[in-house]
Scaffold this active site. Structure first.
Site, PDB file in Angstrom:
ATOM      1  CG  PHE A 135      -1.967   0.982   1.351  1.00 41.57           C
ATOM      2  CD1 PHE A 135      -3.143   0.835   0.643  1.00 41.57           C
ATOM      3  CD2 PHE A 135      -1.846   2.072   2.211  1.00 41.57           C
ATOM      4  CE1 PHE A 135      -4.179   1.756   0.773  1.00 41.57           C
ATOM      5  CE2 PHE A 135      -2.869   3.000   2.348  1.00 41.57           C
ATOM      6  CZ  PHE A 135      -4.037   2.839   1.624  1.00 41.57           C
ATOM      7  CD  GLU A 377      -3.304   0.841   8.892  1.00 43.12           C
ATOM      8  OE1 GLU A 377      -4.205   1.481   8.346  1.00 43.12           O
ATOM      9  OE2 GLU A 377      -2.739  -0.118   8.351  1.00 43.12           O
TER      10      GLU A 377
END
Length: 406
Positions: A135, A377
């Site tokens: 990612f 995150e």
């Protein structure tokens, strides 16, 4: 076919029965405790996950447990995911990192927003572990807030040319596919102008930097990735639309925050178990240190944090799957559990005394490993901003419609 309008990122109905999931969970727990935990020191010393552990994890379906069954995965939803994550968190976090992006922030972008053709091309290989997906969002000047992206994608005929630098990209040294976020235009009234591109790692112009040297999580590979005039076809745009990107990032990150919270609970449980076992056997002046009330108080604080975190993770995951709350709850549980595990790990070192400061002692490694959970995150600070702003926004909306506090 585009996925922008037809798929909101909603969880589907569970594809696995309660009985089957109980078996999956039991097998995962046994694998973690009986196979991975005894080899934690080997993983730390070599800064790598042994090949046999990787093969075993792939055979169990762990590279695709959150991928729908139609694409070769196990089809687990977020309520299942958090139960597995609490087991993954019990050992070195590098183990989970090996397949985390396949199931999470990278894989979910394709599951929720990919075209049928993109899913057919990539998802089965991702679910099997044949393809490792990364990612590629974070940049030197854009971390927890994707709106600050500087990587660009410029259309040239039917192709797109990508230029930019990504930082701290998990699994970059071993990745086969990069899910790359890039700005296609300045933010405007139509949106932030961010698209997502599927870029095979062997595409000319993709350069992966040296493996990062980190405080902890030995065996979890991260590196910078440079994109220098990387040309990809129009079919590489996720969802077939350049306006899908930012929403895809937000949906994936929000779901991932619940997963990270569950990892934190698992790590806190390990800190608690190591502390209790040490306190019951280590002595001071001929007395087990666990008999001292101040040590008991530290253990009590660890236990309370673990219990509260576990209950919160399960509740937030259930409300995410039902669609009741996919914004405030994930940020709140990520904030609470990652801060909680930091305290639990610190107390574990304190209970171990000088022994806890020595390398090769599990709580020393755990202390370093969990520090990262408060950063990726979305940092704890970002979570606080999301929680506070959303609650105020909700209150204003209720006032405008004549509603009151609930």
């Amino acid at each position: 076919m585009t996925a922008e309008d037809s798929n909101s990122g909603a969880e589907t109905d569970p594809e696995v029965s309660a009985e089957d999931f109980a078996d999956i969970l039991a097998q995962t727990r046994a694998f973690v405790r009986d196979t991975v935990v005894p080899r934690e020191q080997e993983i730390a010393d070599t800064d790598a996950i042994p090949d046999d552990i990787r093969r075993h994890a792939a055979a169990m379906g762990l590279f695709g447990y959150a991928i729908p069954q139609q694409w070769g995965g196990l089809g687990l939803d977020l309520t299942h995911d958090v139960e597995l994550a609490m087991e993954f968190g019990y050992t070195t976090l590098a183990f989970r990192s090996m397949f985390g992006t396949n199931n999470g922030i990278a894989g979910q972008v394709l599951v929720n927003y990919g075209t049928d053709e993109q899913k057919q091309r990539w998802l089965e290989a991702i679910a099997s572990g044949e393809v490792v997906a990364s990612f590629a969002l974070t940049e030197p000047g854009a971390g927890s807030n994707p709106a600050g992206l500087r990587t660009t994608a410029v259309r040239e005929g039917d192709d797109w040319v990508i230029n930019g630098e990504k930082r701290f990209i998990t699994n970059a040294p071993s990745a086969n596919l990069f899910v790359v976020f890039a700005r296609t235009r300045p933010a405007d009234s139509d949106g932030p102008g961010i698209a997502v591109f599927l870029v095979p790692a062997d595409t000319p112009g993709v350069q992966v930097g040296a493996k990062d040297r980190k405080m902890g999580q030995e065996g979890a590979l991260t590196a910078d990735v440079h994109f220098d005039d990387v040309r990809v076809p129009g079919s590489a745009v996720v969802g077939g639309s350049e306006d899908v990107g930012y929403k895809a990032a937000m949906v994936s990150l929000t779901r991932g925050r619940v997963h990270i919270a569950a990892l934190a609970v698992g790590a806190a449980q390990r800190a608690l178990d190591e502390s209790v076992n040490y306190a019951a056997t280590a002595t001071q002046g001929g007395t087990a240190i666990g008999d001292f009330q101040l040590v008991q108080a530290m253990i009590a604080d660890q236990y309370t944090g673990v219990q509260a975190g576990r209950a919160m993770v399960r509740d937030v995951a259930a409300r995410y799957v039902s669609g009741e709350d996919r914004r405030v709850g994930p940020s709140a549980v990520k904030l609470y559990c990652t801060e909680m595990v930091g305290r639990a790990a610190d107390l574990a070192v304190q209970i171990h005394g000088g022994t806890g400061y020595m390398r090769d002692v599990p709580v020393e490694r755990l202390y370093r490993d969990v520090r990262l959970l408060r950063l990726y995150e979305g940092t704890s600070e970002i979570q606080r901003l999301i929680i506070g702003s959303q609650l105020v926004k909700q209150a204003k909306a209720q006032q405008q419609t004549g509603g009151g506090p609930r």
